[in-house]
Design a protein around this motif. Structure first.
Motif: not given
Length: 153
Positions: A6-7, A12-13, A15-18
């Protein structure tokens, strides 16, 4: 209770996905590195760099892998003891060594490359864009990040 999925979905960033990609990739690839090779997970990038850029000096490899020269030197001592590389004095600089993979080193790198391809196929199988298109986008983002840091820091 909130789940990590969920996070990531709501983040919206970039970097979180990377970070998520990096951590899950490392978990996957380290499983094979530890079970099937003689290298350490921290040596993985150096081995692949050598596969694609044989004959480079230790200093050039350190720069390319964003590592200090002493760390590269320790890793290459380990690689040499395991029969993965050979070092020869650079004719242009007698204090430098050019590094090449042995047959065993090439086979180890090719095993890891195959696992990388499997990872890529698995995580990209349901995309509406091709693997090559995704790589172009990620390359542009990465290069823009490098450019930004070079200009500002």
């Amino acid at each position: 209770m909130i789940e990590y999925d969920d996070i990531i979905k709501d983040s919206p960033f970039i970097v979180n996905h990377l970070i998520s990609l990096s951590k899950t990739h490392d978990f996957y690839i380290n499983k094979f590195i530890k079970a099937e090779t003689e290298i350490l997970p921290s040596q993985y990038y150096m081995l692949l760099f050598l596969y694609y850029e044989m004959g480079e000096t230790q200093s050039d490899i350190a720069k390319a892998c964003l590592m200090d020269r002493s760390g590269i030197s320790r890793a290459f001592k380990d690689f040499e003891e395991k029969g993965l590389i050979t070092r020869e004095v650079d004719e242009n600089n007698k204090r430098a060594y050019k590094i090449n993979l042995t047959k065993k080193g090439i086979e180890t790198a090719e095993f890891i490359i195959q696992k990388e391809k499997e990872w890529d196929e698995m995580i990209c199988e349901e995309f509406d864009i091709s693997h090559d298109e995704l790589l172009k986008i990620l390359s542009k983002v990465s290069l823009k990040s490098l450019e930004f840091n070079r200009e500002h820091f």
